[in-house]
Design an enzyme around this catalytic site. Structure first.
Site, PDB file in Angstrom:
ATOM      1  N   GLU A  57       0.833  -1.212   0.000  1.00 53.73           N
ATOM      2  CA  GLU A  57       0.000   0.000   0.000  1.00 53.73           C
ATOM      3  C   GLU A  57       0.868   1.263   0.000  1.00 53.73           C
ATOM      4  OE1 GLU A  57      -1.260   3.092   2.759  1.00 53.73           O
ATOM      5  OE2 GLU A  57      -1.499   1.151   3.768  1.00 53.73           O
ATOM      6  N   GLU A 134       7.132   4.048  11.354  1.00 51.01           N
ATOM      7  CA  GLU A 134       5.773   3.804  11.855  1.00 51.01           C
ATOM      8  C   GLU A 134       5.789   2.872  13.057  1.00 51.01           C
ATOM      9  OE1 GLU A 134       1.962   3.389   9.500  1.00 51.01           O
ATOM     10  OE2 GLU A 134       3.442   3.029   7.910  1.00 51.01           O
TER      11      GLU A 134
END
Length: 437
Positions: A57, A134
């Site tokens: 993604e 992240e």
């Protein structure tokens, strides 16, 4: 091509290659939310490739056959819109929000992004570094990490317990070939839902989708995840320097196609869905033990989880858990009070009428009908009649508010140590007591 629905409201069309097209026309709005949802997420990955769907993604935004990464970023933002993506357990989503007059442009950009990514090695290497950031950010956010810890404890080796972001080890092992294979297998017509809500004409939208997605290979529909087994009760802790202990308790529920989901929406509102909820009134307003306490409910195709979050100082853990158990007992014993029942119903209705970012968030839940499957778990829930409530137990099920659930330690994922102090004594080890999810 197969269609159903007419006029304003939800309409559906299936293209010849399997792409499912949905629209929800909303009278009086000038903006539109559109998106593409792919059947495929973290739960479909083998253990050695955890995080591949999320990494894919990321990489699709780095460039397509028709656009560079900067051109992708400007394509809709230059029109006053936005474009973003996310990865969940069982699907991956790409969403656009913009004025309705530019919807055809949004469909073209989404099709280019989803179907024609370059997936270059240099982009893969760069985005691995971004995802590591992240993961580091999640590690530094205890109020988020506690849910990851709880999921892993609750679902164990089942794919629902796998981290969406993956781990540093699995990210390092993912190759460009892995992403190419994943894209060819998952990003096909049989796995695509393209939807729009707001200022949209269904026929025109179908024509735009056919132009952008009609040549996608049909492929094979993604196989579902296996049924989870009943989770083993237990308790996990992560101990670090922090001013609060973050607690999550939870238990399994049916999947999102089960009819009990409607009762769970109201149960969520009654228990911890707002300032007037039982948890907020008792644990915060009356006892002042927490700043934040709420219930939550997440569903997947085969199962779901219903639970409670609370954040408190280390010295308040025992009192907070006792207060939560007290609210559980009261709700289990007496059920919802008739005089309070309109409030959660009205809050649920209002949320459906006034989404947080209208009309954009209306499209967030649209993947549910195409992905819906039977639920594996019976559920004890409350049933609403015309003027009264009663508790109903499904044969062979374990009640979320059973004596075992209420009177023994819950499954916890606390975060603690405040200013060098040791966390409070946890009491008996999980295997010595009988904690229950």
């Amino acid at each position: 091509m197969v269609s159903f629905g007419a006029g304003e409201g939800l309409r559906s069309t299936r293209l010849d290659n399997g792409v499912h097209v949905l629209t929800d026309a909303m009278r009086g709005v000038r903006s539109v939310a559109a998106g593409v949802w792919v059947r495929g997420g973290a739960a479909g990955e083998p253990p050695q490739l955890m995080g591949a769907s999320h990494l894919l993604e990321h990489v699709v935004f780095k460039g397509s056959v028709g656009r560079s990464a900067r051109q992708i970023a400007l394509a809709l933002e230059g029109l006053g819109g936005s474009l973003n993506g996310y990865t969940a357990r069982e699907h991956t989503g790409y969403r656009a929000r913009l004025p309705g007059a530019h919807l055809s442009r949004a469909v073209e950009v989404l099709s280019d992004l989803v179907l024609n990514p370059l997936l270059r090695q240099e982009d893969l290497d760069q985005e691995k570094s971004v995802v590591l950031e992240e993961i580091a950010a999640l590690e530094d956010a205890p109020e988020d990490l506690v849910f990851e810890v709880h999921d892993q404890r609750m679902w164990g080796e089942h794919p629902y317990g796998s981290p969406v972001l993956g781990t540093p080890g699995t990210l390092a092992a993912i190759s460009r070939r892995d992403l190419l294979r994943l894209h060819r297998r998952s990003y096909v017509g049989a796995n695509l839902v393209v939807a729009a809500a707001g200022h949209v004409d269904h026929k025109a939208f179908v024509d735009w989708v056919r132009e952008g997605f009609g040549d996608a290979p049909t492929g094979e529909e993604a196989s579902g995840v296996p049924l989870p087994t009943q989770p083993e009760p237990g308790m996990d802790r992560v101990v670090r320097d922090s001013g609060q202990v973050h607690i999550v308790t939870g238990w399994p529920t049916p999947g999102h196609a089960h009819p009990d989901r409607y009762a769970l929406v109201l149960l969520y509102q009654i228990l911890g869905g707002g300032m007037s909820s039982r948890l907020f009134q008792r644990v915060r307003e009356e006892l002042a033990l927490v700043y934040s306490v709420y219930s939550f409910h997440s569903t997947y195709s085969k199962a779901g989880v219903f639970g409670v979050y609370a954040g408190t100082r280390p010295g308040g853990v025992t009192a907070t858990l006792d207060a939560v158990r007290e609210v559980y007992r009261q709700l289990r014993g007496a059920g919802p009070r008739k005089r309070s029942s309109p409030a959660p119903k009205n809050r649920s209705r209002a949320k459906s009428c006034f989404p947080s970012s209208p009309p954009a968030s209306a499209s967030n839940d649209w993947p549910t009908p195409p992905f819906a499957e039977s639920a594996p778990f019976p559920l004890t829930n409350w049933w609403s009649g015309s003027t009264r409530y009663r508790w109903r137990r499904s044969p062979g099920s374990q009640a979320p508010f059973s004596d075992q659930n209420v009177d023994t330690p819950f499954a916890l994922a606390p975060w603690g140590r405040a200013r060098g102090r040791e966390p409070p004594d946890p009491g008996p080890k999980p295997e010595e007591s009988k904690p229950c999810l």
